[in-house]
Scaffold this active site. Structure first.
Site, mmCIF file in Angstrom:
data_model
loop_
_atom_site.group_PDB
_atom_site.id
_atom_site.type_symbol
_atom_site.label_atom_id
_atom_site.label_comp_id
_atom_site.label_asym_id
_atom_site.label_seq_id
_atom_site.Cartn_x
_atom_site.Cartn_y
_atom_site.Cartn_z
ATOM 1 N N ILE A 94 0.851 -1.185 0.000
ATOM 2 C CA ILE A 94 0.000 0.000 0.000
ATOM 3 C C ILE A 94 0.888 1.235 0.000
ATOM 4 O O ILE A 94 1.785 1.370 0.832
ATOM 5 C CB ILE A 94 -0.934 0.001 1.229
ATOM 6 C CG1 ILE A 94 -1.809 -1.251 1.210
ATOM 7 C CG2 ILE A 94 -1.773 1.273 1.268
ATOM 8 C CD1 ILE A 94 -2.543 -1.503 2.490
ATOM 9 N N CYS A 95 0.616 2.130 -0.942
ATOM 10 C CA CYS A 95 1.411 3.342 -1.071
ATOM 11 C C CYS A 95 0.485 4.544 -0.900
ATOM 12 O O CYS A 95 -0.187 4.951 -1.846
ATOM 13 C CB CYS A 95 2.092 3.375 -2.434
ATOM 14 S SG CYS A 95 3.167 4.796 -2.627
ATOM 15 N N VAL A 96 0.396 5.028 0.320
ATOM 16 C CA VAL A 96 -0.397 6.223 0.609
ATOM 17 C C VAL A 96 0.452 7.147 1.469
ATOM 18 O O VAL A 96 1.353 6.708 2.170
ATOM 19 C CB VAL A 96 -1.732 5.882 1.331
ATOM 20 C CG1 VAL A 96 -2.688 5.147 0.399
ATOM 21 C CG2 VAL A 96 -1.498 5.083 2.593
#
Length: 114
Positions: A94-96
């Site tokens: 997850i890339c947030v």
């Protein structure tokens, strides 16, 4: 994968145990937390797809991995369920922003899960 629990200071482990316990007893809507009794740094969750989205009706398994620098460094998030989303890489990472440059130690796991 080995546990990071032995690398965390006792006060961080106590804080983490308290937070995971609270998330288990009072989870955010649509999120179920499955604590790992063997390794408190491995937090697994099931997230219900939000109504009104293409994910509605689905249940998506995810895990947070807390490194030895937690909470100074953010946890890493991975979807275990295959999911197509612009913020999820091919391996499920997850890339947030909240898990990258916007991370602050006081945010906590509930904020990440929401």
């Amino acid at each position: 994968q080995t546990s990071n629990a032995e690398n965390l200071p006792p006060q961080t482990l106590r804080l983490l145990c308290r937070e995971v316990s609270l998330l288990t007893s009072d989870p955010p809507d649509g999120i179920k937390v499955f604590p790992n009794d063997e390794d408190v740094t491995d937090v697994q969750v099931a997230i219900e797809g939000p109504e009104g989205t293409p994910y509605a009706g689905g249940v998506f398994r995810m895990k947070l991995v807390l490194g030895k620098d937690f909470p100074a460094a953010p946890p890493k998030g991975f979807f275990l369920t295959k999911i197509f989303h612009p913020n999820v890489g091919p391996s499920g990472e997850i890339c947030v922003n909240v898990l990258k440059r916007d991370w602050r130690a006081e945010l906590g796991l509930r904020h990440v899960l929401l």
